[in-house]
Design a protein around this motif. Structure first.
Motif, mmCIF file in Angstrom:
data_model
loop_
_atom_site.group_PDB
_atom_site.id
_atom_site.type_symbol
_atom_site.label_atom_id
_atom_site.label_comp_id
_atom_site.label_asym_id
_atom_site.label_seq_id
_atom_site.Cartn_x
_atom_site.Cartn_y
_atom_site.Cartn_z
ATOM 1 N N LEU A 110 -15.455 23.588 -2.803
ATOM 2 C CA LEU A 110 -14.703 22.347 -2.601
ATOM 3 C C LEU A 110 -15.050 21.322 -3.679
ATOM 4 N N LEU A 111 -16.343 21.199 -3.981
ATOM 5 C CA LEU A 111 -16.755 20.251 -5.023
ATOM 6 C C LEU A 111 -16.126 20.583 -6.373
ATOM 7 N N LEU A 112 -16.108 21.862 -6.733
ATOM 8 C CA LEU A 112 -15.531 22.257 -8.016
ATOM 9 C C LEU A 112 -14.021 22.115 -8.014
ATOM 10 N N SER A 113 -13.377 22.371 -6.872
ATOM 11 C CA SER A 113 -11.927 22.172 -6.794
ATOM 12 C C SER A 113 -11.573 20.714 -7.062
ATOM 13 N N LEU A 114 -12.282 19.799 -6.402
ATOM 14 C CA LEU A 114 -12.017 18.371 -6.585
ATOM 15 C C LEU A 114 -12.343 17.930 -8.011
ATOM 16 N N SER A 115 -13.457 18.428 -8.547
ATOM 17 C CA SER A 115 -13.847 18.042 -9.907
ATOM 18 C C SER A 115 -12.836 18.536 -10.935
ATOM 19 N N ALA A 116 -12.372 19.768 -10.771
ATOM 20 C CA ALA A 116 -11.385 20.310 -11.704
ATOM 21 C C ALA A 116 -10.081 19.530 -11.627
ATOM 22 N N GLU A 117 -9.653 19.222 -10.421
ATOM 23 C CA GLU A 117 -8.416 18.455 -10.257
ATOM 24 C C GLU A 117 -8.550 17.054 -10.846
ATOM 25 N N LEU A 118 -9.759 16.520 -10.824
ATOM 26 C CA LEU A 118 -9.996 15.176 -11.348
ATOM 27 C C LEU A 118 -10.049 15.159 -12.872
ATOM 28 N N LEU A 119 -10.646 16.192 -13.479
ATOM 29 C CA LEU A 119 -10.879 16.187 -14.912
ATOM 30 C C LEU A 119 -9.737 16.811 -15.708
ATOM 31 N N ILE A 120 -9.063 17.829 -15.154
ATOM 32 C CA ILE A 120 -8.101 18.566 -15.994
ATOM 33 C C ILE A 120 -6.840 17.771 -16.343
ATOM 34 N N PRO A 121 -6.116 17.103 -15.443
ATOM 35 C CA PRO A 121 -6.151 17.170 -13.993
ATOM 36 C C PRO A 121 -5.213 18.260 -13.472
ATOM 37 N N ALA A 122 -5.628 18.939 -12.408
ATOM 38 C CA ALA A 122 -4.810 19.945 -11.758
ATOM 39 C C ALA A 122 -4.304 19.375 -10.434
ATOM 40 N N PRO A 123 -3.206 19.891 -9.903
ATOM 41 C CA PRO A 123 -2.641 19.340 -8.669
ATOM 42 C C PRO A 123 -3.618 19.411 -7.502
ATOM 43 N N GLY A 124 -3.706 18.332 -6.737
ATOM 44 C CA GLY A 124 -4.586 18.289 -5.574
ATOM 45 C C GLY A 124 -5.129 16.901 -5.347
ATOM 46 N N ILE A 125 -6.118 16.808 -4.477
ATOM 47 C CA ILE A 125 -6.702 15.518 -4.122
ATOM 48 C C ILE A 125 -7.342 14.859 -5.336
ATOM 49 N N GLY A 126 -8.036 15.632 -6.162
ATOM 50 C CA GLY A 126 -8.687 15.070 -7.340
ATOM 51 C C GLY A 126 -7.695 14.403 -8.275
ATOM 52 N N GLN A 127 -6.553 15.032 -8.477
ATOM 53 C CA GLN A 127 -5.528 14.435 -9.331
ATOM 54 C C GLN A 127 -5.022 13.124 -8.744
ATOM 55 N N GLU A 128 -4.863 13.065 -7.423
ATOM 56 C CA GLU A 128 -4.415 11.827 -6.782
ATOM 57 C C GLU A 128 -5.447 10.714 -6.960
ATOM 58 N N ILE A 129 -6.718 11.060 -6.903
ATOM 59 C CA ILE A 129 -7.767 10.053 -7.130
ATOM 60 C C ILE A 129 -7.664 9.499 -8.551
ATOM 61 N N ALA A 130 -7.466 10.390 -9.528
ATOM 62 C CA ALA A 130 -7.372 9.952 -10.925
ATOM 63 C C ALA A 130 -6.133 9.096 -11.153
ATOM 64 N N VAL A 131 -5.007 9.496 -10.588
ATOM 65 C CA VAL A 131 -3.752 8.762 -10.790
ATOM 66 C C VAL A 131 -3.828 7.374 -10.175
ATOM 67 N N THR A 132 -4.339 7.277 -8.944
ATOM 68 C CA THR A 132 -4.424 5.965 -8.295
ATOM 69 C C THR A 132 -5.429 5.058 -8.991
ATOM 70 N N GLU A 133 -6.491 5.653 -9.553
ATOM 71 C CA GLU A 133 -7.450 4.832 -10.301
ATOM 72 C C GLU A 133 -6.804 4.266 -11.560
ATOM 73 N N LEU A 134 -6.092 5.112 -12.304
ATOM 74 C CA LEU A 134 -5.428 4.644 -13.523
ATOM 75 C C LEU A 134 -4.349 3.626 -13.216
ATOM 76 N N GLY A 135 -3.705 3.756 -12.055
ATOM 77 C CA GLY A 135 -2.673 2.809 -11.659
ATOM 78 C C GLY A 135 -3.207 1.525 -11.054
ATOM 79 N N GLY A 136 -4.507 1.442 -10.860
ATOM 80 C CA GLY A 136 -5.104 0.232 -10.304
ATOM 81 C C GLY A 136 -4.938 0.086 -8.805
#
Length: 273
Positions: free
Chosen positions: A205-231
Motif C-alpha cells: 500500500l505504501l509503495l502504491s501511494l508513493s508511486a501514484e504520488l511521484l510518477i504520477p499514476a492513477p489513484g489516491i496518490g495522484q489525487e493528493i498531488a493534484v489537489t496540492e498543486l491546485g492549492g
C-alpha cells in the motif's frame, strides 16, 4: 539469510494486556477525538496557518463521498495494491521455499538477495517510467519489488524453523518430497509466511501511494498531488485521511485473516488463551 525476521506472536503478560486494552473502541475513539480537537484548536490559534482545520476537511470529505469522486481513485489504488501483493506472494513463497529447503541455493544467492533488498524501491521510479510510462505497470513494478523481500525472507526462515525431529522422521520413513513439502514444511512455516504477507500488505500500500504520488499514476496518490498543486488543501488532507483509513483497514483485515486461518497453530492457540 542474515536479515532479522519477525517471529510469530508469543504469549506474554504485557502482550496480552496490550491486546485487551487495544480492543476497547471507546478509548480509541476518544484518543482520535482528542487529536482532532487539538488540531482544530491549533489551527484556530493560527499555528500553523497553512494547515486546514478538521471542520473544513470533514465537509470536503463528505462531498467527495457524496458525489462519487472517492470511488475511482480508491479502486485504482486497491487494484495496484492487490495485484502487486499477489505477484509478490507467488514469487516470495516459491523463492523462499527453495532457499529454505536448499542450503546450497541459499549460500549461492545470499549476497544477491542482501544486495537487492537494500535498494530503495523509489529509486526504481525512473526505470519504471521508462518501461511502463505512467500506467499501472510502473506501480506494479515498484510494489512487487518492495513486497517480495519480506515474504521471501520470512518463508525461508519459517522453513528453517520446521521441527528437525519431524524432518528426520519423514526422511527415515522415506516420505516423498512433495508430501514433506505439503504436510510438514508448509504448515511448519505457515506462521512465518503469514507474518511476511501481513508486512508485505502494508508495504504494498505504501509503495502504491508513493508511486501514484511521484510518477504520477492513477489513484489516491495522484489525487493528493493534484489537489496540492491546485492549492485545495482541504481536499488534499481528505485524500490523505482516506489513505490512512485504507491502511488501518488492510492491516486489521490481514490480522483477522491470519488468526482465523492459523487458529490451529500453537502460537495462535497460546495467544487466544
Amino acid at each position: 539469510m542474515t536479515a532479522r525476521t519477525i517471529d510469530p506472536p508469543r504469549t506474554t503478560t504485557r502482550y496480552t494486556f496490550a491486546r485487551l486494552a487495544g480492543t476497547r473502541w471507546p478509548a480509541k475513539i476518544g484518543f482520535v477525538a482528542a487529536v482532532l480537537a487539538l488540531w482544530e484548536l491549533a489551527v484556530r490559534l493560527g499555528q500553523p496557518g497553512s494547515l486546514p482545520a478538521p471542520s473544513r476537511v470533514a465537509p470536503t470529505l463528505v462531498d467527495m463521498i457524496g458525489d462519487g469522486r472517492l470511488v475511482g481513485p480508491v479502486l485504482q489504488t486497491l487494484a495496484a495494491w492487490a495485484l502487486g501483493l499477489l505477484v509478490a506472494t507467488a514469487i516470495g513463497v516459491a523463492a523462499g521455499l527453495v532457499l529454505g529447503v536448499s542450503p546450497v541455493m541459499e549460500r549461492l544467492t545470499r549476497f544477491t538477495v542482501d544486495f537487492l533488498r537494500t535498494i530503495p524501491s523509489l529509486a526504481l521510479v525512473p526505470l519504471a517510467v521508462l518501461l511502463y510510462g505512467s500506467g499501472i505497470g510502473s506501480t506494479l513494478l515498484l510494489v512487487v519489488f518492495a513486497s517480495t523481500w519480506p515474504i521471501l525472507l520470512q518463508t525461508a526462515h519459517g522453513v528453517h524453523a520446521v521441527d528437525p525431529v519431524a524432518s528426520e522422521t519423514c526422511r527415515s520413513y522415506r516420505v516423498r518430497w512433495h508430501h514433506r513439502l505439503l504436510f510438514l514444511v508448509v504448515p511448519g512455516a505457515a506462521a512465518y509466511l503469514a507474518t511476511g504477507v501481513r508486512i508485505a500488505a502494508s508495504v504494498s500500500l505504501l509503495l502504491s501511494l508513493s508511486a501514484e504520488l511521484l510518477i504520477p499514476a492513477p489513484g489516491i496518490g495522484q489525487e493528493i498531488a493534484v489537489t496540492e498543486l491546485g492549492g485545495d488543501l482541504p481536499a488534499m488532507y481528505a485524500w490523505i485521511f482516506v489513505a490512512g483509513v485504507l491502511g488501518v483497514v488492510i492491516n486489521a483485515l490481514f490480522s483477522r485473516i491470519e488468526r482465523a486461518l492459523l487458529r490451529w497453530h500453537p502460537a495462535h492457540r497460546r495467544e487466544a488463551r
